[in-house]
Write a protein that holds these residues in place. Structure first.
Motif, mmCIF file in Angstrom:
data_model
loop_
_atom_site.group_PDB
_atom_site.id
_atom_site.type_symbol
_atom_site.label_atom_id
_atom_site.label_comp_id
_atom_site.label_asym_id
_atom_site.label_seq_id
_atom_site.Cartn_x
_atom_site.Cartn_y
_atom_site.Cartn_z
ATOM 1 N N TYR A 126 10.325 -5.468 -1.189
ATOM 2 C CA TYR A 126 8.933 -5.081 -1.373
ATOM 3 C C TYR A 126 7.983 -6.235 -1.105
ATOM 4 O O TYR A 126 6.784 -6.057 -1.087
ATOM 5 N N THR A 166 7.068 -5.299 2.752
ATOM 6 C CA THR A 166 6.247 -4.103 2.932
ATOM 7 C C THR A 166 6.427 -3.207 1.718
ATOM 8 O O THR A 166 7.452 -3.255 1.052
ATOM 9 N N THR A 167 5.415 -2.444 1.440
ATOM 10 C CA THR A 167 5.464 -1.534 0.304
ATOM 11 C C THR A 167 4.839 -0.212 0.701
ATOM 12 O O THR A 167 4.046 -0.154 1.639
ATOM 13 N N PRO A 168 5.188 0.847 -0.018
ATOM 14 C CA PRO A 168 4.493 2.109 0.251
ATOM 15 C C PRO A 168 3.005 1.931 -0.049
ATOM 16 O O PRO A 168 2.633 1.200 -0.967
ATOM 17 N N CYS A 169 2.174 2.564 0.727
ATOM 18 C CA CYS A 169 0.735 2.439 0.530
ATOM 19 C C CYS A 169 0.287 3.369 -0.591
ATOM 20 O O CYS A 169 0.626 4.561 -0.613
ATOM 21 N N ASP A 170 -0.455 2.824 -1.530
ATOM 22 C CA ASP A 170 -0.983 3.595 -2.644
ATOM 23 C C ASP A 170 -1.852 4.735 -2.095
ATOM 24 O O ASP A 170 -2.653 4.534 -1.183
ATOM 25 N N GLU A 171 -1.692 5.904 -2.651
ATOM 26 C CA GLU A 171 -2.415 7.086 -2.191
ATOM 27 C C GLU A 171 -3.932 6.890 -2.241
ATOM 28 O O GLU A 171 -4.670 7.376 -1.380
ATOM 29 N N VAL A 215 -4.870 5.016 0.888
ATOM 30 C CA VAL A 215 -4.810 5.921 2.042
ATOM 31 C C VAL A 215 -6.069 6.779 2.096
ATOM 32 O O VAL A 215 -6.697 6.915 3.151
#
Length: 125
Positions: free
Chosen positions: A11, A14-19, A22
């Protein structure tokens, strides 16, 4: 119950993008796509205003001045910018950077490039 889904363990890369991010960015991916450096038309003005608003919001979140917030395209650019800035600012106090060979490649590459500008690079084993 076992899962067959892969697990991503880096992480830091890269990490998932916070909604929420977005949702904030979506208009700039679809409707507003100007270049902040383009100052001769409304697309550029709109992009520049959005970046300045983001800079102010981030500064407020961390109790900083907006001029202290610098956006980069990623970690490699940020490392390069930070190291070059420190090198230039403190060159009169000394011309060395101490690092370790296990440091990230972006840091080592920048240090090696600075070494060509008379930087004394010390890499610890």
């Amino acid at each position: 119950m076992a899962s067959n889904s892969p697990i991503f363990m880096d992480y830091s890369a890269t990490t998932p993008c916070d909604e929420r991010v977005v949702n904030e960015m979506l208009p700039y991916f679809t409707r507003y796509f100007g270049n902040t450096a383009s100052r001769t038309h409304s697309f550029g003005w709109q992009a520049e205003a959005a970046v300045e608003q983001a800079r102010e919001r981030v500064a407020k979140l961390i109790n900083a001045q907006p001029r202290e917030i610098i956006f980069t395209s990623g970690a490699t650019e940020a490392c390069n910018l930070a190291l070059r800035g420190v090198f230039e600012m403190y060159a009169i106090k000394g011309n060395h950077i101490i690092t370790v060979k296990t440091e990230h490649k972006a840091v080592l590459d920048t240090c090696k490039a600075l070494e060509k500008k008379e930087l004394r690079l010390v890499i610890w084993m």
